[in-house]
Design a protein around this motif. Structure first.
Motif, PDB file in Angstrom:
ATOM      1  N   UNK A 125       0.864  -1.181   0.000  1.00 65.44           N
ATOM      2  CA  UNK A 125       0.000   0.000   0.000  1.00 65.44           C
ATOM      3  C   UNK A 125       0.895   1.224   0.000  1.00 65.44           C
ATOM      4  N   UNK A 126       0.766   2.061  -1.024  1.00 67.25           N
ATOM      5  CA  UNK A 126       1.644   3.217  -1.132  1.00 67.25           C
ATOM      6  C   UNK A 126       1.013   4.296  -1.985  1.00 67.25           C
ATOM      7  N   UNK A 127       1.379   5.536  -1.687  1.00 68.91           N
ATOM      8  CA  UNK A 127       1.014   6.657  -2.528  1.00 68.91           C
ATOM      9  C   UNK A 127       2.205   7.100  -3.379  1.00 68.91           C
ATOM     10  N   UNK A 128       3.317   6.401  -3.246  1.00 69.15           N
ATOM     11  CA  UNK A 128       4.491   6.693  -4.074  1.00 69.15           C
ATOM     12  C   UNK A 128       4.327   5.867  -5.349  1.00 69.15           C
ATOM     13  N   UNK A 129       3.636   6.455  -6.322  1.00 65.94           N
ATOM     14  CA  UNK A 129       3.186   5.707  -7.496  1.00 65.94           C
ATOM     15  C   UNK A 129       4.331   5.244  -8.385  1.00 65.94           C
ATOM     16  N   UNK A 130       5.439   5.967  -8.393  1.00 70.57           N
ATOM     17  CA  UNK A 130       6.579   5.520  -9.200  1.00 70.57           C
ATOM     18  C   UNK A 130       7.122   4.200  -8.652  1.00 70.57           C
ATOM     19  N   UNK A 131       7.104   4.038  -7.334  1.00 63.57           N
ATOM     20  CA  UNK A 131       7.548   2.779  -6.721  1.00 63.57           C
ATOM     21  C   UNK A 131       6.570   1.652  -7.033  1.00 63.57           C
ATOM     22  N   UNK A 132       5.282   1.953  -6.926  1.00 64.01           N
ATOM     23  CA  UNK A 132       4.264   0.948  -7.239  1.00 64.01           C
ATOM     24  C   UNK A 132       4.444   0.465  -8.676  1.00 64.01           C
ATOM     25  N   UNK A 170      -3.816   1.228 -21.057  1.00 62.11           N
ATOM     26  CA  UNK A 170      -4.718   1.121 -22.201  1.00 62.11           C
ATOM     27  C   UNK A 170      -6.095   1.690 -21.898  1.00 62.11           C
ATOM     28  N   UNK A 171      -6.529   1.613 -20.619  1.00 62.35           N
ATOM     29  CA  UNK A 171      -7.836   2.137 -20.222  1.00 62.35           C
ATOM     30  C   UNK A 171      -7.834   3.641 -20.074  1.00 62.35           C
ATOM     31  N   UNK A 172      -6.651   4.231 -19.978  1.00 62.20           N
ATOM     32  CA  UNK A 172      -6.545   5.659 -19.711  1.00 62.20           C
ATOM     33  C   UNK A 172      -7.211   6.470 -20.810  1.00 62.20           C
ATOM     34  N   UNK A 173      -7.977   7.449 -20.394  1.00 67.76           N
ATOM     35  CA  UNK A 173      -8.703   8.279 -21.347  1.00 67.76           C
ATOM     36  C   UNK A 173      -7.843   9.400 -21.914  1.00 67.76           C
ATOM     37  N   UNK A 185       7.128   0.520 -10.475  1.00 66.26           N
ATOM     38  CA  UNK A 185       8.400  -0.197 -10.641  1.00 66.26           C
ATOM     39  C   UNK A 185       8.349  -1.603 -10.064  1.00 66.26           C
ATOM     40  N   UNK A 186       7.487  -1.844  -9.072  1.00 63.63           N
ATOM     41  CA  UNK A 186       7.518  -3.112  -8.347  1.00 63.63           C
ATOM     42  C   UNK A 186       6.368  -4.047  -8.696  1.00 63.63           C
ATOM     43  N   UNK A 187       5.168  -3.514  -8.881  1.00 53.38           N
ATOM     44  CA  UNK A 187       3.953  -4.334  -8.883  1.00 53.38           C
ATOM     45  C   UNK A 187       3.589  -4.903 -10.250  1.00 53.38           C
ATOM     46  N   UNK A 188       3.055  -6.139 -10.214  1.00 53.72           N
ATOM     47  CA  UNK A 188       2.534  -6.793 -11.419  1.00 53.72           C
ATOM     48  C   UNK A 188       1.061  -6.450 -11.630  1.00 53.72           C
ATOM     49  N   UNK A 189       0.325  -6.284 -10.542  1.00 53.25           N
ATOM     50  CA  UNK A 189      -1.100  -5.925 -10.577  1.00 53.25           C
ATOM     51  C   UNK A 189      -1.305  -4.745  -9.637  1.00 53.25           C
ATOM     52  N   UNK A 190      -2.224  -3.869 -10.008  1.00 52.36           N
ATOM     53  CA  UNK A 190      -2.457  -2.659  -9.229  1.00 52.36           C
ATOM     54  C   UNK A 190      -3.951  -2.513  -8.947  1.00 52.36           C
ATOM     55  N   UNK A 191      -4.243  -2.218  -7.686  1.00 55.29           N
ATOM     56  CA  UNK A 191      -5.608  -1.885  -7.251  1.00 55.29           C
ATOM     57  C   UNK A 191      -5.634  -0.390  -6.977  1.00 55.29           C
ATOM     58  N   UNK A 192      -6.654   0.300  -7.464  1.00 55.13           N
ATOM     59  CA  UNK A 192      -6.827   1.710  -7.128  1.00 55.13           C
ATOM     60  C   UNK A 192      -8.172   1.838  -6.433  1.00 55.13           C
ATOM     61  N   UNK A 193      -8.118   2.399  -5.221  1.00 49.61           N
ATOM     62  CA  UNK A 193      -9.313   2.579  -4.413  1.00 49.61           C
ATOM     63  C   UNK A 193      -9.550   4.076  -4.257  1.00 49.61           C
ATOM     64  N   UNK A 194     -10.791   4.504  -4.497  1.00 49.38           N
ATOM     65  CA  UNK A 194     -11.158   5.906  -4.362  1.00 49.38           C
ATOM     66  C   UNK A 194     -12.439   5.997  -3.546  1.00 49.38           C
ATOM     67  N   UNK A 195     -12.395   6.772  -2.471  1.00 50.44           N
ATOM     68  CA  UNK A 195     -13.548   6.955  -1.594  1.00 50.44           C
ATOM     69  C   UNK A 195     -14.105   5.611  -1.120  1.00 50.44           C
ATOM     70  N   UNK A 196     -13.194   4.688  -0.818  1.00 51.96           N
ATOM     71  CA  UNK A 196     -13.587   3.396  -0.271  1.00 51.96           C
ATOM     72  C   UNK A 196     -14.082   2.392  -1.291  1.00 51.96           C
ATOM     73  N   UNK A 237      -3.849   7.349 -12.109  1.00 52.07           N
ATOM     74  CA  UNK A 237      -4.481   7.560 -10.813  1.00 52.07           C
ATOM     75  C   UNK A 237      -5.290   8.851 -10.814  1.00 52.07           C
ATOM     76  N   UNK A 238      -4.692   9.930 -11.287  1.00 55.17           N
ATOM     77  CA  UNK A 238      -5.385  11.219 -11.295  1.00 55.17           C
ATOM     78  C   UNK A 238      -6.628  11.172 -12.168  1.00 55.17           C
TER      79      UNK A 238
END
Length: 166
Positions: free
Chosen positions: A27-34, A60-63, A36-47, A145-146
Motif C-alpha cells: 500500500x503506497x502513494x508513491x506511485x513511481x515505486x508501485x 490502455x484504459x486511460x482516457x 516499478x515493483x507491482x505486477x497488478x495494481x488496485x486503485x481505491x477511491x472513496x472506499x 491515478x489522477x
C-alpha cells in the motif's frame, strides 16, 4: 524516515523475490515505486475499488492521450502546415519562440505514441525543416491515478451529500 538509494533497490528486490512464491500487498502513494515493483495494481477511491489491472492494462484504459512536445525551426505557419498533413493528432498548441523557432505540444489518439513520433519526424524531414527537439510524454501510473480518481467538485459534493443522507 526515508530510504537511501541502495536501500530502495534492496527493498524492491526483496519484494520481487517474495512475490515469486507469495502474494505481497503493498500500500503506497508513491506511485513511481508501485509502477516499478507491482505486477497488478488496485486503485481505491472513496472506499470503492475503481481499478484492478496490470500497469499496461491500466495504461490502455486511460482516457487522456499521450503527448509529444517538439521544437522546430521556422515560423508557426510552416509548422502548422507540416503537422496538418499528419493523421491522428487530436490537439495542437503552438507557441512561437521568436521568428526562428516554434514549440508545439500535441496529443494523439494512437495507442503507440512511437507511430506518431515517426510520422512527425518524417513529415518535417520531407519538407527539410529541422526538428530541434522531440520529446514523448507517455502516460504513467500518476496520470492514470489522477484520471481515475479526479471528479468535478459538484460531483464530489453531490456524492458526499448522498452519503450523508443514507
Amino acid at each position: 524516515m526515508g530510504l537511501d538509494p541502495i536501500q530502495i533497490i534492496e527493498i524492491r528486490e526483496l519484494i520481487r523475490q517474495l512475490g515469486q512464491h507469495h502474494t505481497v500487498i503493498l500500500s503506497s502513494h508513491i506511485l513511481s515505486e508501485v509502477q516499478a515493483i507491482c505486477d497488478k495494481i488496485l486503485i481505491i477511491n472513496r472506499g470503492k475499488l475503481i481499478a484492478f489491472d496490470t500497469p499496461e492494462g491500466l495504461e490502455k484504459r486511460l482516457l487522456a492521450p499521450s503527448e509529444i512536445t517538439l521544437t522546430a525551426e521556422g515560423p508557426e505557419e510552416t509548422v502548422r502546415s507540416i503537422l496538418g498533413e499528419v493523421a491522428h493528432i487530436t490537439s495542437l498548441e503552438v507557441t512561437q519562440a521568436g521568428e526562428a523557432r516554434a514549440t508545439v505540444r500535441l496529443k494523439t489518439d494512437l495507442e503507440d505514441i512511437y507511430d506518431l513520433s515517426r510520422q512527425v519526424f518524417f513529415a518535417f524531414a520531407g519538407r527539410q525543416v529541422p526538428l530541434l527537439e522531440l520529446t514523448l510524454k507517455k502516460t504513467d501510473l500518476e496520470d492514470i491515478f489522477l484520471e481515475l480518481t479526479e471528479q468535478p467538485a459538484e460531483e464530489a459534493a453531490g456524492a458526499e451529500e448522498k452519503e450523508e443522507e443514507a
